[in-house]
Design a protein around this motif. Structure first.
Motif, PDB file in Angstrom:
ATOM      1  N   VAL A 211       2.299  -0.045 -12.719  1.00 25.78           N
ATOM      2  CA  VAL A 211       2.483  -0.305 -11.287  1.00 25.78           C
ATOM      3  C   VAL A 211       2.456  -1.809 -11.019  1.00 25.78           C
ATOM      4  O   VAL A 211       1.541  -2.514 -11.481  1.00 25.78           O
ATOM      5  CB  VAL A 211       1.376   0.387 -10.453  1.00 25.78           C
ATOM      6  CG1 VAL A 211       1.563   0.098  -8.961  1.00 25.78           C
ATOM      7  CG2 VAL A 211       1.380   1.882 -10.706  1.00 25.78           C
ATOM      8  N   TRP A 224      -1.233   7.949 -11.058  1.00 28.14           N
ATOM      9  CA  TRP A 224      -0.599   7.754  -9.758  1.00 28.14           C
ATOM     10  C   TRP A 224      -0.913   8.925  -8.826  1.00 28.14           C
ATOM     11  O   TRP A 224      -0.541  10.064  -9.095  1.00 28.14           O
ATOM     12  CB  TRP A 224       0.905   7.619  -9.962  1.00 28.14           C
ATOM     13  CG  TRP A 224       1.765   7.462  -8.759  1.00 28.14           C
ATOM     14  CD1 TRP A 224       2.482   8.440  -8.131  1.00 28.14           C
ATOM     15  CD2 TRP A 224       2.042   6.259  -8.043  1.00 28.14           C
ATOM     16  NE1 TRP A 224       3.196   7.935  -7.066  1.00 28.14           N
ATOM     17  CE2 TRP A 224       2.938   6.577  -7.000  1.00 28.14           C
ATOM     18  CE3 TRP A 224       1.622   4.940  -8.185  1.00 28.14           C
ATOM     19  CZ2 TRP A 224       3.428   5.630  -6.104  1.00 28.14           C
ATOM     20  CZ3 TRP A 224       2.110   3.988  -7.293  1.00 28.14           C
ATOM     21  CH2 TRP A 224       2.987   4.334  -6.271  1.00 28.14           C
ATOM     22  N   LEU A 235      -4.793   4.536  -7.360  1.00 26.29           N
ATOM     23  CA  LEU A 235      -4.519   4.239  -8.760  1.00 26.29           C
ATOM     24  C   LEU A 235      -5.799   4.537  -9.540  1.00 26.29           C
ATOM     25  O   LEU A 235      -6.763   3.777  -9.477  1.00 26.29           O
ATOM     26  CB  LEU A 235      -4.085   2.787  -8.926  1.00 26.29           C
ATOM     27  CG  LEU A 235      -2.861   2.383  -8.081  1.00 26.29           C
ATOM     28  CD1 LEU A 235      -2.571   0.899  -8.225  1.00 26.29           C
ATOM     29  CD2 LEU A 235      -1.642   3.222  -8.455  1.00 26.29           C
ATOM     30  N   VAL A 254       6.201   1.458  -8.538  1.00 30.14           N
ATOM     31  CA  VAL A 254       6.231   2.027  -9.890  1.00 30.14           C
ATOM     32  C   VAL A 254       7.286   1.298 -10.713  1.00 30.14           C
ATOM     33  O   VAL A 254       8.451   1.212 -10.323  1.00 30.14           O
ATOM     34  CB  VAL A 254       6.531   3.540  -9.847  1.00 30.14           C
ATOM     35  CG1 VAL A 254       6.711   4.095 -11.264  1.00 30.14           C
ATOM     36  CG2 VAL A 254       5.422   4.286  -9.120  1.00 30.14           C
TER      37      VAL A 254
END
Length: 266
Positions: A211, A224, A235, A254
Motif C-alpha cells: 500500500v 487490507w 491496514l 493499493v
C-alpha cells in the motif's frame, strides 16, 4: 499467502507460494572423474558426436563443491547456490577460493555460469539445468512501521527466482520488494525476506497488499480491510504485538497483491 521457496511450502492460500533457501548438507565424496560417473538421474553431457565427453579428474574440493551444488539445486526447486553459500556450507577459507574452483569446474565442462548474476551456476551434465528468472527489485517495504519511499530505487536492480515461483506469470508481470520489520511474522513474512508483488489497484478484504500512503509518501505491507461507510481502511499487521494502521481510503492506494515470498537464508 503468496509464493515462497521452501522444501514444504507453507502457504496461506493457493495463490501464494513461499520459498525458503534450505541449508544443504554435504554427503561423502562420490569421486566423480567424468560425466559417466555422475548419477544417472542427472543425465550426462553429450559431445557433438553423441557420445559422453571425457573430462579431467576433479580435485577433492571440486568434487565436494559439485556435489553440494547438485544437492542444493535439488533442495531448492532448481535455485542454484551463491558463492557465499558454497563457502559457508563447505567451510572454505574465502569466496575467492570458491570462485577459483568454480572456474575450474567450468573449464572442465561440468558447469556454466552467467556473468553478473549471484545465482549463476548451471549443471551442464543435466538435461534440464538450473535456471532462474530475474524480477525487478524496486526497493524496500515496511512490514512494521511504514518507511519512506526510496528515491534511489532502480529497475536495474533485480532478484533471481526459480520459474516455479512465477507459475504462468512473466517476470515483467511482478516486482519484488525487500521486507523491513516483523509486523507480518504470523503470515510467515520476516525482516529481510523478499516479497513478490503482482501489480493491481484493487484488493479483496483480508488480502496482503503493498500500500502506498499518499500523504506520508510511504509504502507498507499489510492486510487490507476497507470500510467504505467510514471512508477508511484498516491496514492490519500479522503480529499480535502490533496494532493496525487506520487511514482514509483517499490516502491509501493499493500498489499490488502479494503472490510470493523468498525467505532470507537461515
Amino acid at each position: 499467502m503468496a509464493n515462497a521457496v521452501s522444501a514444504k511450502p507453507r502457504t496461506a492460500s493457493a495463490e501464494i507460494e513461499a520459498v525458503q533457501i534450505k541449508p544443504t548438507s554435504v554427503a561423502p565424496s562420490k569421486n566423480y572423474k567424468n560425466p559417466t560417473e555422475v548419477p544417472a538421474k542427472t543425465g550426462a553431457r553429450l559431445n557433438r558426436s553423441g557420445g559422453r565427453r571425457k573430462m579431467n579428474q576433479l580435485s577433492a574440493k571440486q568434487q565436494r563443491m559439485l556435489e553440494f551444488v547438485e544437492q542444493f539445486i535439488d533442495d531448492n526447486n532448481g535455485l542454484p547456490p551463491t558463492v557465499r553459500e558454497i563457502q559457508q556450507a563447505l567451510t572454505i577459507s574465502s569466496t575467492s577460493v570458491v570462485d577459483y574452483n568454480l572456474a575450474a569446474l567450468e573449464q572442465k565442462g561440468y558447469i556454466s555460469r552467467t556473468e553478473g548474476k549471484s545465482r549463476a551456476i548451471c549443471l551442464k551434465y543435466r538435461t534440464t539445468g538450473a535456471r532462474t528468472l530475474e524480477v525487478p527489485l524496486l526497493g524496500t517495504i515496511a512490514a512494521g512501521e511504514p518507511i519512506p519511499d526510496r528515491r534511489d530505487r532502480t529497475t536495474e536492480d533485480t532478484v533471481e527466482v526459480p520459474p516455479s515461483m512465477l507459475g504462468t506469470r512473466k517476470p515483467n508481470e511482478v516486482f519484488a520488494l525487500k521486507v523491513k520489520g516483523n509486523s507480518m511474522v504470523d503470515a510467515l513474512i520476516a525482516d529481510g525476506d523478499i516479497v513478490l508483488i503482482k501489480p493491481q489497484q484493487t484488493a479483496e478484504v483480508g488480502e496482503i497488499v503493498a500500500v502506498w500512503l499518499e500523504e506520508e509518501r510511504e509504502t507498507t505491507l499489510k492486510k487490507w480491510y476497507p470500510d467504505k461507510s467510514k471512508d477508511e481502511v484498516r491496514l492490519q499487521p500479522a503480529n499480535p504485538t502490533m496494532g493496525p494502521i487506520v487511514k482514509k481510503l483517499s490516502n491509501a492506494r493499493v500498489m499490488g497483491k502479494l503472490v510470493g515470498v523468498i525467505r532470507a537464508s537461515i
